[in-house]
Design an enzyme around this catalytic site. Structure first.
Site, short mmCIF file in Angstrom:
data_model
loop_
_atom_site.label_atom_id
_atom_site.label_comp_id
_atom_site.label_asym_id
_atom_site.label_seq_id
_atom_site.Cartn_x
_atom_site.Cartn_y
_atom_site.Cartn_z
N TYR A 30 7.64 -0.93 -0.53
CA TYR A 30 6.51 -1.49 0.21
C TYR A 30 7.06 -2.54 1.16
O TYR A 30 7.61 -3.55 0.71
CB TYR A 30 5.51 -2.15 -0.74
CG TYR A 30 4.67 -1.18 -1.54
CD1 TYR A 30 5.16 -0.56 -2.69
CD2 TYR A 30 3.35 -0.89 -1.16
CE1 TYR A 30 4.37 0.32 -3.42
CE2 TYR A 30 2.56 -0.01 -1.89
CZ TYR A 30 3.07 0.59 -3.01
OH TYR A 30 2.29 1.46 -3.73
N TYR A 76 0.15 -2.58 -11.56
CA TYR A 76 0.61 -1.36 -10.88
C TYR A 76 0.75 -0.20 -11.87
O TYR A 76 0.35 0.93 -11.59
CB TYR A 76 1.94 -1.62 -10.15
CG TYR A 76 2.20 -0.59 -9.08
CD1 TYR A 76 1.72 -0.77 -7.78
CD2 TYR A 76 2.89 0.58 -9.36
CE1 TYR A 76 1.94 0.18 -6.80
CE2 TYR A 76 3.12 1.55 -8.39
CZ TYR A 76 2.64 1.33 -7.11
OH TYR A 76 2.85 2.28 -6.14
N PRO A 87 -5.45 2.57 -0.22
CA PRO A 87 -4.39 3.23 -0.99
C PRO A 87 -3.21 2.33 -1.36
O PRO A 87 -2.32 2.77 -2.11
CB PRO A 87 -3.93 4.36 -0.05
CG PRO A 87 -4.33 3.91 1.31
CD PRO A 87 -5.56 3.07 1.14
N HIS A 95 9.17 6.53 -12.37
CA HIS A 95 9.73 5.36 -11.68
C HIS A 95 9.53 4.12 -12.55
O HIS A 95 8.39 3.79 -12.89
CB HIS A 95 9.02 5.11 -10.34
CG HIS A 95 9.34 6.13 -9.31
ND1 HIS A 95 9.04 5.94 -7.97
CD2 HIS A 95 9.93 7.34 -9.38
CE1 HIS A 95 9.43 6.99 -7.29
NE2 HIS A 95 9.96 7.86 -8.12
N LYS A 114 -4.47 3.41 -6.61
CA LYS A 114 -5.34 3.43 -7.79
C LYS A 114 -6.40 4.53 -7.78
O LYS A 114 -7.03 4.78 -8.81
CB LYS A 114 -6.07 2.07 -7.92
CG LYS A 114 -5.16 0.92 -8.27
CD LYS A 114 -4.74 1.01 -9.72
CE LYS A 114 -3.63 0.09 -10.10
NZ LYS A 114 -2.45 0.71 -10.65
C1 PHB Z 1 2.03 8.25 -1.97
O1 PHB Z 1 3.12 8.63 -2.44
O2 PHB Z 1 1.31 9.04 -1.34
C2 PHB Z 1 1.58 6.87 -2.16
C3 PHB Z 1 2.36 5.99 -2.90
C4 PHB Z 1 1.93 4.69 -3.08
C5 PHB Z 1 0.76 4.27 -2.50
C6 PHB Z 1 -0.02 5.12 -1.76
C7 PHB Z 1 0.39 6.44 -1.59
O3 PHB Z 1 0.37 2.97 -2.66
#
Ligand code: PHB
Ligand code: APR
Length: 412
Positions: free
Chosen positions: A204, A388, A296, A75, A300
């Site tokens: 997000y 990120y 989460p 990505h 990280k």
């Molecule tokens: C996930 O795909 O499980 C995932 C992706 C981004 C995050 C947390 C979990 O910030």
């Protein structure tokens, strides 16, 4: 009692323990890995799935990147969504071509178990009564029972890679450990759904009803999360209620929304920031979740486990090859610099994107302004993007006995 001897006893076969075992193997250093769960449990456990550029490079340099190159989804950006609009943050453009790769942690663990098995070095699953002893001596001991037989492994060092609930951190005298902790007044309800991802990149979302996250595992599987009250019983959420809330929070004005499908897994995870310091006591070295937990939101956790064990592998290599001890002494300080920056980033992402029960109307408007600034400013987006995709590792791959970091291999 069968008594074994190894150079490094490793407690835990999660990403930290397995990565460390393989890094040591590549440097000709022996280890015994002891895991209290079964192989299937460890592989099937659903966890996050975002690998930083540096973690991808590390797995490739270690020769365990084949699965990642085959099935990982590269990505080059993500979306931040609020007030019904998605705004793209372009990692590749803002960071000179870096990206993240979506590849489930359980796949990483499966690949590493396969690699470990091929080395024929010791890996015990289903171990019982695991304990460590004499960690402040020059010959620490790892004890456990396996197949009904009590075993004792004499080690030069022990690596505590046994996660947040393991036995290694509690084996350190409490007086020498400083603990820094923050609990959040919410958790994440996460689902896996049999539905093709409706976006190529993560979304997000900040919504007045709370945070939501769109992610994926494969071209057929969507992964979604919802902010919920902490300790929310999953039984409170029927599949229909989950979909209704997901769509309510995520649907944007242009009609984008996740595809709906059969829910094949659902669970609620609490959110916590935690650091224990120092990450070393005597000859016990903590790595990964055993030493620190991040919420989460910044994705990280696994990446920090990977950077810890790179630092540890470098120090152990220098000890065995050149009798150098300074890097062992510096292990904790070196790791904690990166850990605290990731803590700060994860706390910031979490604070910026969630609703807090005690917030005022002022706070809500300020948060919207934060996001408006973030998505409108090249400087702010660059800051998000570089964190990120992952801040640089504190040590080089070469110093840990690996080929220099290859430039990212595109995986799609
Ligand atoms: C996930 O795909 O499980 C995932 C992706 C981004 C995050 C947390 C979990 O910030
Ligand atoms: N004895 C042996 N093994 C143990 C013990 C014990 N007493 N207690 C726990 N373990 C095992 C767990 O079963 C698990 O397999 O240690 C392993 C720790 O693995 P993780 O929890 O995955 O932690 P880590 O390897 O540090 O990886 C960090 O995991 O929690 C996620 O999001 C986090 O992605 C991050 C990653």
């Amino acid at each position: 009692m069968p008594s074994l001897r190894t150079q490094v006893g490793i407690v835990g076969a999660g990403p930290a323990g397995l990565l460390l075992g393989h890094l040591l193997h590549l440097n000709g250093i022996d280890s015994v890995i002891v895991e209290n769960r079964s192989r299937d449990y460890v592989i099937d456990r659903v966890r996050a799935g975002v690998l930083e550029q540096g973690t991808v490079d590390l797995l490739n340099a270690m020769g365990v990147g084949a699965g990642l190159q085959r099935a990982g989804l590269r990505h080059e950006g993500l979306y931040v969504s609020f007030n019904g609009r998605r705004h793209r943050v372009d990692f590749a453009e803002l960071t000179g071509g870096k990206a993240i790769t979506v590849y489930g942690q359980n796949e990483v663990v499966r690949d590493l178990i396969e690699a470990r098995t091929a080395t024929a070095r010791a890996l015990y699953f289903d171990a019982e009564d695991v304990s460590v002893d004499a960690i402040d001596s020059s010959s620490p001991i790892l004890r456990f029972r396996h197949d009904g037989v009590d075993r004792e492994v004499r080690c030069d060092f022990i690596a505590g890679c046994d996660g947040f609930h393991g036995i290694c951190r509690p084996s350190i005298p409490p007086a020498v450990l400083a603990v820094y902790e923050r609990a959040y007044p919410f958790g994440w309800l996460g689902i896996l759904a049999e539905a093709p991802p409706s976006s190529d990149e993560l979304v997000y979302t900040y919504h007045e009803r709370g945070f939501a996250l769109f992610s994926m595992r494969s071209p057929r599987i969507t992964r979604l999360y919802l902010q919920v009250p902490p300790d929310e019983p999953i039984g409170n959420w029927s599949d229909d209620a989950i979909w209704e809330e997901m769509l309510e929070r995520m649907t944007t004005r242009d009609g984008w929304q996740p595809n709906i499908g059969r829910i094949i897994q659902k669970s609620v995870t609490p959110m916590r920031s935690f650091v224990a310091a120092p990450m070393r006591y005597g000859r016990l070295f903590l790595a990964g979740d055993a030493a620190h937990i991040v919420p989460p939101t910044g994705a990280k956790g696994l990446n920090l486990a990977a950077s810890d064990v790179l630092v540890l592998a470098r120090a152990l290599k220098a000890y065995y090859e050149r009798d150098r001890r300074e890097w062992l002494d510096e292990y904790s300080d070196i790791c904690l610099r990166r850990v605290w920056k990731a803590q700060r980033f994860s706390w910031w992402m979490t604070s910026t994107l969630h609703r807090f029960s005690d917030e005022s109307a002022f706070d809500y408007q300020r948060q919207i302004a934060d996001l408006d600034y973030l998505t409108g400013s090249q400087a702010a987006m660059t800051s998000l993007a570089e964190q990120y995709v992952g801040l640089p590792a504190e040590v080089s791959f070469e110093s840990a006995g690996l080929p220099a970091a290859a430039q990212a291999v595109p995986t799609t």
